[in-house]
Every structure is written in C-alpha cells, then in structure tokens.
Design an enzyme around this catalytic site. Sequence first.
Site, PDB file in Angstrom:
ATOM      1  N   ILE A 146       0.816  -1.206   0.000  1.00  0.00           N
ATOM      2  CA  ILE A 146       0.000   0.000   0.000  1.00  0.00           C
ATOM      3  C   ILE A 146       0.857   1.268   0.000  1.00  0.00           C
ATOM      4  O   ILE A 146       1.889   1.335   0.660  1.00  0.00           O
ATOM      5  CB  ILE A 146      -0.956  -0.002   1.214  1.00  0.00           C
ATOM      6  CG1 ILE A 146      -1.978   1.117   1.104  1.00  0.00           C
ATOM      7  CG2 ILE A 146      -0.186   0.088   2.517  1.00  0.00           C
ATOM      8  CD1 ILE A 146      -3.092   1.023   2.141  1.00  0.00           C
ATOM      9  N   GLY A 201       0.234  -5.558   0.978  1.00  0.00           N
ATOM     10  CA  GLY A 201      -0.866  -5.763   0.042  1.00  0.00           C
ATOM     11  C   GLY A 201      -0.509  -6.635  -1.142  1.00  0.00           C
ATOM     12  O   GLY A 201      -1.390  -7.259  -1.747  1.00  0.00           O
ATOM     13  N   ASP A 204      -1.452 -10.097  -0.346  1.00  0.00           N
ATOM     14  CA  ASP A 204      -2.898 -10.250  -0.560  1.00  0.00           C
ATOM     15  C   ASP A 204      -3.183 -10.527  -2.030  1.00  0.00           C
ATOM     16  O   ASP A 204      -4.017 -11.369  -2.370  1.00  0.00           O
ATOM     17  CB  ASP A 204      -3.630  -8.971  -0.135  1.00  0.00           C
ATOM     18  CG  ASP A 204      -3.515  -8.668   1.345  1.00  0.00           C
ATOM     19  OD1 ASP A 204      -4.248  -9.277   2.134  1.00  0.00           O
ATOM     20  OD2 ASP A 204      -2.685  -7.816   1.710  1.00  0.00           O
ATOM     21  N   GLU A 224       1.738  -5.937   7.688  1.00  0.00           N
ATOM     22  CA  GLU A 224       0.754  -5.037   8.296  1.00  0.00           C
ATOM     23  C   GLU A 224       0.967  -4.770   9.782  1.00  0.00           C
ATOM     24  O   GLU A 224       0.701  -3.659  10.258  1.00  0.00           O
ATOM     25  CB  GLU A 224      -0.657  -5.577   8.045  1.00  0.00           C
ATOM     26  CG  GLU A 224      -1.192  -5.317   6.637  1.00  0.00           C
ATOM     27  CD  GLU A 224      -0.664  -6.283   5.597  1.00  0.00           C
ATOM     28  OE1 GLU A 224      -1.085  -6.185   4.424  1.00  0.00           O
ATOM     29  OE2 GLU A 224       0.183  -7.145   5.931  1.00  0.00           O
ATOM     30  N   ASP A 232      -6.158  -6.939   6.030  1.00  0.00           N
ATOM     31  CA  ASP A 232      -7.620  -7.024   5.930  1.00  0.00           C
ATOM     32  C   ASP A 232      -8.157  -7.176   4.509  1.00  0.00           C
ATOM     33  O   ASP A 232      -9.357  -7.050   4.291  1.00  0.00           O
ATOM     34  CB  ASP A 232      -8.263  -5.801   6.588  1.00  0.00           C
ATOM     35  CG  ASP A 232      -7.774  -4.476   6.002  1.00  0.00           C
ATOM     36  OD1 ASP A 232      -7.010  -4.497   5.018  1.00  0.00           O
ATOM     37  OD2 ASP A 232      -8.130  -3.422   6.553  1.00  0.00           O
TER      38      ASP A 232
END
Length: 355
Positions: A146, A201, A204, A224, A232
């Site tokens: 991110i 991210g 993810d 994170e 999340d």
Amino acid sequence: MPLTNMAEFVPAPFVFSGSPSRSRPVSIEMAAGMTVSSKLRGLLMQQLRGTTQLYFNVSPRSLSSSAQEAFKSAPEELSGHNYESIQVTSAQKHVLHVQLNRPEKRNAMNQAFWRELVECFQKIAEDSDCRAVVISGAGKMFSSGIDIMDMAKLLQPPGDDTARKAWYLRDLISRFQKTFTVIEKCPKPVIAAIHGGCIGGAVDLITACDIRYCTQDAFFQVKEVDIGLAADVGTLQRLPRVIGNQSLVNELTFTARKMMADEALDSGLVSRVFTDKDVMLNAAFALASEISSKSPVAVQGSKINLIYSRDHSVDESLNYMATWNMSMLQTQDIIKSVQAAMEKKDMKNVTFSKL
C-alpha cells in the site's frame, strides 16, 4: 465427473493402449448417455482396436525454444485498457500481461490502483480472446504494498460520529477486498510472476492468483503488524489455504519477517523459483501459452470448481461438479481434444471456439 471417468480413458500421461486387456477398464455404456458420446465412443473403440500407443506430453517444463522465442517480441498495447497504475499488453495469442506499473514508487498501491485493477480484471473476465493472464511488477520489485502517503487521506473517515466513521471504513475495506477477489473470481487462470519484494498488500494480491512463480531474489512479507493493523484484504483468509501450515502463517503474520524464495518454495507459496526475472517471465508466459492451448471450457470450468471445492465440503463440491458437468460434458471440445491425442497433434494446433 468423468466421461464417465475421464481418467479411465486417459491415464497420465495421455496413454491409449492398443490392447483393452492392458488398459484400465473403459465404461463405454456409461458414456453412451451423453450428447457427444456416440462419436467419442467410436473414436475410443477405434483406438482400442489399434496397435498404437500414444503419449501426449503436457508438462509445461518441456517447452520448445520457438515457444519461448515468441515472447521476446515487442508487446502489443491493448485498446480499452488505459490505466495510470497498471499496464496491460498482449503477450501472445490468448495470453495477457498485466504489469504493476509504478516502478518509481516500487509499484506501491495508490488510490488509482485499487480502482483500476478491478476494472481491468472485470474486462478480462469478459474477454473471450483471453484464456490466461500473467501478472508481474515493473522495475526492481513486484510491489511494496500500500502507498501510505497516497492513501492517508482516504483512510481518515469524515465527521465525528463513531457509527458513521465505522460504516465508511467498512465500505472502504470491502472495496479494497474486491480488488483482489476479482482476480480469484476471474475464470481465466492468473499466474503471478514475482521478483524482488512482495510486501503487505502484494501478498494479498498473489494469494488470490492461481499459480505463483518467483525469482531467487524474491521475498515475501505480511507487513501489516509493523504499521499497526491486521491485514484485511485477503492474506489472513487465503494464505493459510495456500500453504496449509497455520503455524507458519501465524509466525509470518505476527512477526512481519521476510520469507525468502527457498522457504516460499518449500512451503508451497510458489511452485517454481528462477534465477532472474527474464527467465521467470519466459517460463510464466510459456506456461500461460500451454494453458491457453487447452479447451477454455475445461480450463475455466476447472478453476471455478477448484475454488468452489476449497470453500465447501466434499459432498457439496461433488454435487456442484455434477451439476456443472451435466451441461459442460456436451461440449465439442472433448471430441476435438481426444481426436487430437489420437492423431498425435500438438494441442496448440487445435482450434477451440471462444468462450
């Protein structure tokens, strides 16, 4: 659901024995009820009466030099895919290359990225010319995750009412989750080609892909906790299922330590490791080409049922599969595939209709 059991007709690798006594049992009667069975039964019986033993090598490891050379040509820019944070090109017939394209920012995921990747894969899902996708990162690493600076304002809920701020954040998180779920739900197989860092991210993202390759210099971080939050948008839900080791997932999540390429291979996060990015991309594109040469009915149906089976019981998944194949087994692609194997044709020379 077989033909009636495709494995009975096609042991691995594709072998049709010249003598019925040397082959596995063949249930012609069970296949007779299918729309395609009459012609297919003729093909199979014709082969069983013959004396030729056919081997069809489907291993992506045995790739011709000409196939790899095809990927060295200049990429073809795609119209309709104009983005700020990613670039989409045609790598080869039926194969698209989605590249995270902010190399100066280590492919950090900014506001545009979360919106554009959804749009990109929604278009790919509906693109009947596309049968496989490779996703990689431009520059020195796959992605640093991110973009905190770009996203900071977006992560600050307006107003001072706790319920409304919570409602805003829940909606925001749900939209971010969709950015990677859209990859998982895309019926086309997606191959992640990872070099350098794959952080936050980015983990993810790759866990939503179907196949993962990486370079020797690659590393993976569930980052994170180091910025004060729990991941999340998919890692905590998908990574345990990908590597099947809850203890290791917990360790990586609670410590944010780096997992290097060798450990990623040993744990099952990636299926192959390569010396450098160029070699990895050649292999990824060649694999995508191999996949795209197969029946799109078979490949896309397989992906959909693999994901369904991951999230449901065996009985539920078998029932779903039976319902799925009650229509899909009527495809002409079965006849074309078996005919090609019997005639010793390369599957890349078989033309399947668009799906």
